[in-house]
Motif scaffolding. Structure first.
Motif, PDB file in Angstrom:
ATOM      1  N   TRP A 256     -70.632 -10.146 -19.329  1.00 17.66           N
ATOM      2  CA  TRP A 256     -71.615  -9.616 -20.275  1.00 17.66           C
ATOM      3  C   TRP A 256     -71.114  -8.330 -20.919  1.00 17.66           C
ATOM      4  N   ARG A 257     -70.266  -7.568 -20.224  1.00 18.49           N
ATOM      5  CA  ARG A 257     -69.682  -6.371 -20.827  1.00 18.49           C
ATOM      6  C   ARG A 257     -68.802  -6.765 -22.011  1.00 18.49           C
TER       7      ARG A 257
ATOM      8  N   HIS B 250     -79.758 -13.760 -17.363  1.00 23.26           N
ATOM      9  CA  HIS B 250     -79.226 -12.427 -17.052  1.00 23.26           C
ATOM     10  C   HIS B 250     -79.618 -11.993 -15.646  1.00 23.26           C
TER      11      HIS B 250
ATOM     12  N   GLU C 134     -81.520  -4.231 -15.039  1.00 28.50           N
ATOM     13  CA  GLU C 134     -80.338  -4.410 -15.879  1.00 28.50           C
ATOM     14  C   GLU C 134     -80.530  -5.534 -16.883  1.00 28.50           C
TER      15      GLU C 134
ATOM     16  N   PHE D 102     -80.595  -4.864 -20.915  1.00 25.92           N
ATOM     17  CA  PHE D 102     -79.523  -5.446 -21.725  1.00 25.92           C
ATOM     18  C   PHE D 102     -80.116  -6.202 -22.911  1.00 25.92           C
TER      19      PHE D 102
END
Length: 409
Positions: free
Chosen positions: A154-155, A192, A216, A220
């Motif tokens: 995901w980064r 996620h 998180e 996000f």
């Protein structure tokens, strides 16, 4: 009119792929006259879960999302197919379908309540032409310091979304479906949450939303809309189908969505024809990949007055040649033998990877209380998409889910 002349009635979701497929498929079984009433997904859900039509004989067959099945099975609104499957199974039953395409329509009583018709699962779909461009590759390395390839985390996904986000050129970094229809907005959150090691419902039926993973996940998604701003704001009103249509029109570099939407680029007139590829969804911090598994099944309404003929239509629609028509109509085939056909693999880029994608697939809780849980998540995500404080919404959803689970245990 004799019973043999009566037209069977099937209700399902409005989708061009279903319209095309049923039109051709029904014509191949004239001895089983049928018509499909395909309507907007929320209206379909209301009828399927609560409408009298399911019980009063107005509807014979349902094309429904597996999310709704636990509630329908518990309330007796769909009929088991086991006797029919034992006496006259579809060609290849059950091994022509991978286990994860048979599990979600199996009730807690061990009986089978439907046969898969249209498949997911969620995958990363991306513009191959952009990712393979030497100019794009050089520019990306210069900006981020690592090679441009489909994002594995995901980064990386966020880096790529920023890199490709060029609204002035009609290209956005990614696509989301923000319409609060208890569908993609919820699935995105769960994807996620799971990939970060979280769970929606913990052991002993307690809420899992008060966790670092949940924080998180919702942050996000909120930031994609309102901080990073790599999503078209109009997508707040798009459902899953519309999001797929916009991607196929060439309006975004990538998306994490139902793999079947890659088939929308199969039309030679599509702006993205031949330019789309698919792979596994990005992983969370510990390398976990969450592949959301939900699909559409053919089921028999509890009020069906001609169950023998209704089952014969289900059986006919499950045949190999019918599954190929589903694929050719820009639906998503469900049989292993269809996935392995070279002509079908040429239609969409995900067929060769479907079996491996299903190996790690996950689904929403198989709980009759899911409709209530879904509404809690739906309200949470609708507020997040509109710009409300995500952690405040998460805390509220946690309290509501905890109260519901405690009250229904």
């Amino acid at each position: 009119m004799s019973p043999l002349d009566r037209t069977l009635v099937l209700y399902g979701r409005e989708f061009d792929g279903f319209t095309r497929a049923f039109s051709e498929q029904f014509a191949l079984v004239p001895e089983l006259p049928a018509r499909a009433e395909l309507i907007e997904i929320k209206a379909l859900e209301d009828i399927v879960l609560d409408g009298p039509e399911v019980l009063d004989g107005s509807i014979d067959l349902l094309l429904l999302n597996t999310d709704w099945l636990p509630s329908l099975i518990a309330s007796g609104r769909v009929l088991p197919l086991d006797t029919y499957l034992a006496n006259s199974p579809p060609d290849g039953w059950p091994d022509a379908w991978v286990p994860s395409l048979r599990a979600l329509q199996t009730g807690p009583d061990g009986r089978v309540y439907g046969i898969a018709y249209h498949d997911g699962p969620v995958m990363l779909i991306y513009r191959r032409d952009l990712y393979e461009s030497p100019d794009e590759q050089a520019a990306f390395v210069g900006k981020f310091g690592y090679p441009l390839a489909p994002p594995r985390t995901w980064r990386e996904y966020l880096d790529h979304a920023h890199f490709f986000d060029r609204p002035e050129a009609g290209l956005r970094g990614t696509v989301l479906a923000g319409l609060p229809d208890q569908h993609n907005n919820i699935y995105d959150f769960l994807t996620h949450l799971w990939s970060r090691g979280g769970e929606l419902v913990l052991p002993h039926r307690t809420s899992g939303l008060d966790s670092g993973a949940a924080h998180e996940a919702i942050t996000f998604l909120h930031d994609l809309w309102h901080v990073d701003r790599v999503v078209d704001p109009a997508a707040a009103g798009w459902d899953s189908v519309e999001s797929g249509v916009h991607f196929a029109a060439g309006e975004a570099a990538m998306m994490v969505n139902w793999c079947g939407f890659a088939a929308l680029s199969a039309d030679p007139s599509s702006p993205t024809h031949g330019l789309v590829a698919a792979t596994s969804a990005p992983a969370g911090p510990d390398g976990s990949v969450a592949t959301m598994n939900a699909y559409w099944v053919l089921a028999m309404a509890a009020g069906c007055t001609e169950p023998d003929r209704a089952y014969e239509l289900i059986r006919a629609l499950a045949a190999p040649e019918m599954d190929v028509i589903t694929a050719q109509s820009q639906g998503s085939a469900v049989r292993r033998d269809t996935w392995n056909r070279p002509d079908v693999q040429a239609l969409a880029p995900y067929y060769s990877a479907l079996e491996s994608a299903h190996a790690g697939a996950r689904a929403i809780p198989r709980d009759p209380g899911w409709p209530t849980m879904a509404e809690i998540l739906n309200e949470m995500m609708a507020a997040v998409v509109s710009g409300t404080d995500p952690l405040k919404q998460l805390a509220q959803a946690h309290d509501e889910l905890q109260a519901f689970l405690g009250g229904s245990a």
